[in-house]
Design a protein around this motif. Structure first.
Motif, PDB file in Angstrom:
ATOM      1  N   THR A 139     118.363   5.942   2.915  1.00  0.00           N
ATOM      2  CA  THR A 139     117.562   4.726   1.592  1.00  0.00           C
ATOM      3  C   THR A 139     117.328   4.364   2.423  1.00  0.00           C
ATOM      4  OG1 THR A 139     120.079   4.371   0.924  1.00  0.00           O
ATOM      5  CG2 THR A 139     119.146   6.664   0.173  1.00  0.00           C
ATOM      6  N   GLU A 140     116.638   3.229   1.264  1.00  0.00           N
ATOM      7  CA  GLU A 140     115.905   1.993   1.476  1.00  0.00           C
ATOM      8  C   GLU A 140     116.985   0.447   2.343  1.00  0.00           C
ATOM      9  OE1 GLU A 140     111.947  -0.974   0.487  1.00  0.00           O
ATOM     10  OE2 GLU A 140     114.036   0.185  -1.347  1.00  0.00           O
ATOM     11  N   LEU A 154     114.743  -0.927   5.488  1.00  0.00           N
ATOM     12  CA  LEU A 154     115.171  -0.050   6.489  1.00  0.00           C
ATOM     13  C   LEU A 154     114.294   0.728   6.665  1.00  0.00           C
ATOM     14  CD1 LEU A 154     119.548   0.173   6.844  1.00  0.00           C
ATOM     15  CD2 LEU A 154     118.110  -1.179   6.628  1.00  0.00           C
ATOM     16  N   VAL A 155     113.828   1.523   7.872  1.00  0.00           N
ATOM     17  CA  VAL A 155     112.729   2.027   7.824  1.00  0.00           C
ATOM     18  C   VAL A 155     113.252   3.004   9.520  1.00  0.00           C
ATOM     19  CG1 VAL A 155     110.397   2.252   9.300  1.00  0.00           C
ATOM     20  CG2 VAL A 155     111.144   0.322   7.229  1.00  0.00           C
ATOM     21  N   LEU A 156     113.091   3.932   9.935  1.00  0.00           N
ATOM     22  CA  LEU A 156     113.629   4.436  11.410  1.00  0.00           C
ATOM     23  C   LEU A 156     112.100   4.596  11.579  1.00  0.00           C
ATOM     24  CD1 LEU A 156     115.098   7.965   9.517  1.00  0.00           C
ATOM     25  CD2 LEU A 156     116.645   5.547  10.502  1.00  0.00           C
ATOM     26  N   ARG A 157     112.275   3.116  13.366  1.00  0.00           N
ATOM     27  CA  ARG A 157     111.251   3.082  13.758  1.00  0.00           C
ATOM     28  C   ARG A 157     110.402   3.937  14.745  1.00  0.00           C
ATOM     29  NH1 ARG A 157     107.608   0.741  11.145  1.00  0.00           N
ATOM     30  NH2 ARG A 157     108.505  -0.465  10.881  1.00  0.00           N
ATOM     31  N   ASN A 158     111.489   5.469  14.595  1.00  0.00           N
ATOM     32  CA  ASN A 158     111.712   6.232  16.307  1.00  0.00           C
ATOM     33  C   ASN A 158     112.811   6.966  15.858  1.00  0.00           C
ATOM     34  OD1 ASN A 158     109.844   6.513  18.375  1.00  0.00           O
ATOM     35  ND2 ASN A 158     110.254   5.017  19.286  1.00  0.00           N
TER      36      ASN A 158
END
Lengths: 99, 413
Positions: free
Chosen positions: A57-58, A77-81
């Motif tokens: 989640t965020e 939070l972002v899953l960049r890669n």
């Protein structure tokens, strides 16, 4: 779950591997198949050797690893890669913990 | 990261939204299938957006079915989609290509001819020179490949003999013609104006030959520079004065343009100093070339060594910049460093050796100023200083020669 990890860590095979890694100064995450976490300030976290995402989640990311679940809490939070080897999380990281 | 982004652009990707009750399962399955995806952003409960490579999109639909997810394409990005767009609008592509080739084509022409001269033009006008340049074929609108700049330079110098130097450079579509005019001797208009003959330098007069005017100096006189030798002002002879009917009337002296040859003994002096032990560097001949690009504050070495491969070296640097337009300067520079290896050397001449070298050097400097066929009376050499503390030997060489010291100086009234 923590019991199981302890068991695993105390097996003779793992003990041998650990002392071998210490003796030869080899990276332990490779020999023992452990997760390796690197943090860049509170902006970025890179986790190598993961075993899948449990929750996303965020404000919270939970990632399965060999030694248990790594929980990252923070904001935006972002899953960049993501690959099957590593995960890179961007955002404002507050807490990284093992459970 | 930049490379990854560039790769994503060229390979193309889609931005999708995924809605599912089992988002994590969806992600894990995608990982297991080695699907390339990134920038996973949480949108709301059970919903996220992410970017997927084109190749990874198809298997994703399969996973979506498995996990009861809905996948929607938000946008398509990257070169492949752009290419499809272009293929649909062929005329746009044709126009783009046409535009680029036109720009390229026209950039091979000379569009501006610029004349530059550092000093005020004295003999020629800019129009005259421009006309000459145009008539040679260098004018706006000619293709820049069919002339040889070095030939043009020579031709312009021949056509306009009052130019001493011509340099033509071509930068893109701009030809810059740089010129320097000759300094011609002043025209002989002073030949009729009243003038004195004065001494050009100190000396002892040996011979004086008056052509016009009245001698002031005599043979054997020691004169200093600037002294009048032959006067251009001639007073009437004394005995004429008493016969003058009007004594009150001032006798007007006659003024002429004095001329003559005054030969005098002059001294030519040269001082030369030579170190007894000379230390220095000289190039060994081996060089290394380093090419780098400087973008903003960053310098990237493209070719050649990281730094000088030699311990002792001299560096020669050429910086190439894109031509600036108005006040906009692009912060991109091409820097070429050439390292010349040098070796240190030391020559011990000894006091005697240094002295003879200093004398020889002083003599050559004098002999350069010596008038042709000059009569030399005397040569003297004196060692001024043998200060070994300083490690140098200083000598003075004096030549006594016969030289014409006459110099014309216009009379001011």
């Amino acid at each position: 779950m923590s019991n199981r990890i302890k068991q695993k860590a105390t097996t003779r095979k793992n003990k041998f591997k650990y002392s071998l890694a210490s003796l030869l100064e080899l990276p332990k995450e490779v020999l023992l198949d452990l997760p390796k976490i690197s943090l860049v300030g509170d902006l970025q976290m890179q986790l190598e050797n993961h075993r899948g995402i449990i929750e996303f989640t965020e404000g919270k990311v939970r990632i399965n690893t060999k030694v248990g679940v790594v929980t990252v809490t923070g904001e935006e939070l972002v899953l960049r890669n993501i690959t099957d080897q590593e995960i890179m999380i961007d955002g404002k990281i507050r807490v990284v913990s093992y459970k | 990261m930049l490379i990854r982004r560039l790769w994503a652009f060229f390979a193309g990707y889609v931005v999708i939204t995924v809605e599912s009750r089992r988002l994590e399962k969806f992600l894990n399955l995608a990982l297991a299938r080695n699907i390339l995806f990134w920038d996973v952003t949480f949108k709301r409960r059970n919903g996220l957006t992410m970017k997927v490579s084109i190749a990874g999109f198809k298997p994703l639909r399969h996973i979506a079915r498995q996990t009861d997810s809905t996948v929607r394409i938000k946008s398509k990005k990257g070169w492949p989609f752009f290419w499809i767009k272009i293929r649909k609008r062929k005329m746009l592509a044709v126009g783009l290509l046409f535009f680029l080739t036109t720009i390229y084509f026209f950039s091979t022409f000379v569009w501006f001819v610029d004349l530059q001269h550092r000093e005020q033009l004295k003999y020629l006008s800019e129009e005259e020179i421009m006309e000459e340049i145009y008539s040679m074929g260098l004018r706006p609108g000619v293709p820049n490949w069919n002339f040889n700049l070095r030939e043009l330079e020579k031709e312009l110098a021949v056509r306009l003999p009052k130019l001493s130097w011509v340099g033509i450079t071509l930068e893109g579509t701009k030809a810059t013609v740089e010129i320097v005019e000759k300094t011609l001797p002043p025209e002989d208009e002073g030949a009729k104006q009243p003038a004195d003959v004065i001494a050009a330098k100190d000396g002892v007069v040996e011979e004086i030959l008056v052509i016009v005017g009245e001698a002031v100096a005599k043979e054997g006189d020691a004169v200093s520079a600037g002294e009048v030798l032959i006067s251009g002002v001639i007073y009437p002879k004394q005995e004429e004065s008493p016969e003058d009917p009007n004594p009150e009337q001032l006798v007007e002296p006659r003024v002429v343009h004095a001329k003559g040859v005054v030969k005098a003994r002059v001294w030519l002096v040269a001082v030369s100093e030579i170190p007894i032990i000379e230390k220095g560097e000289r190039r060994t001949g081996s060089t290394a070339r380093q090419v780098s690009i400087k973008i903003g504050g960053k310098q990237i070495i493209i070719r050649g060594p990281q730094k000088s491969p030699y311990q002792y070296y001299q560096m020669e640097q050429t910086v190439k910049r894109l031509p600036s337009w108005r006040s906009i300067k692009l912060p991109v520079e091409l820097i070429i460093n050439i390292y010349h290896e040098v070796e240190k050397y030391q020559i011990d001449r000894g006091a005697k050796g240094a002295e003879s070298l200093a004398v020889a050097e002083a003599k050559t400097t004098i002999e350069k100023q010596l008038p042709e066929g000059a009569k030399i009376f005397d040569k003297r050499t004196e060692v001024l200083e043998k200060a070994t503390d300083y490690g140098t030997v200083k000598v003075r060489v004096t030549y006594e020669v016969l030289d014409n010291i006459a110099q014309t100086k216009l009379l001011d009234r």
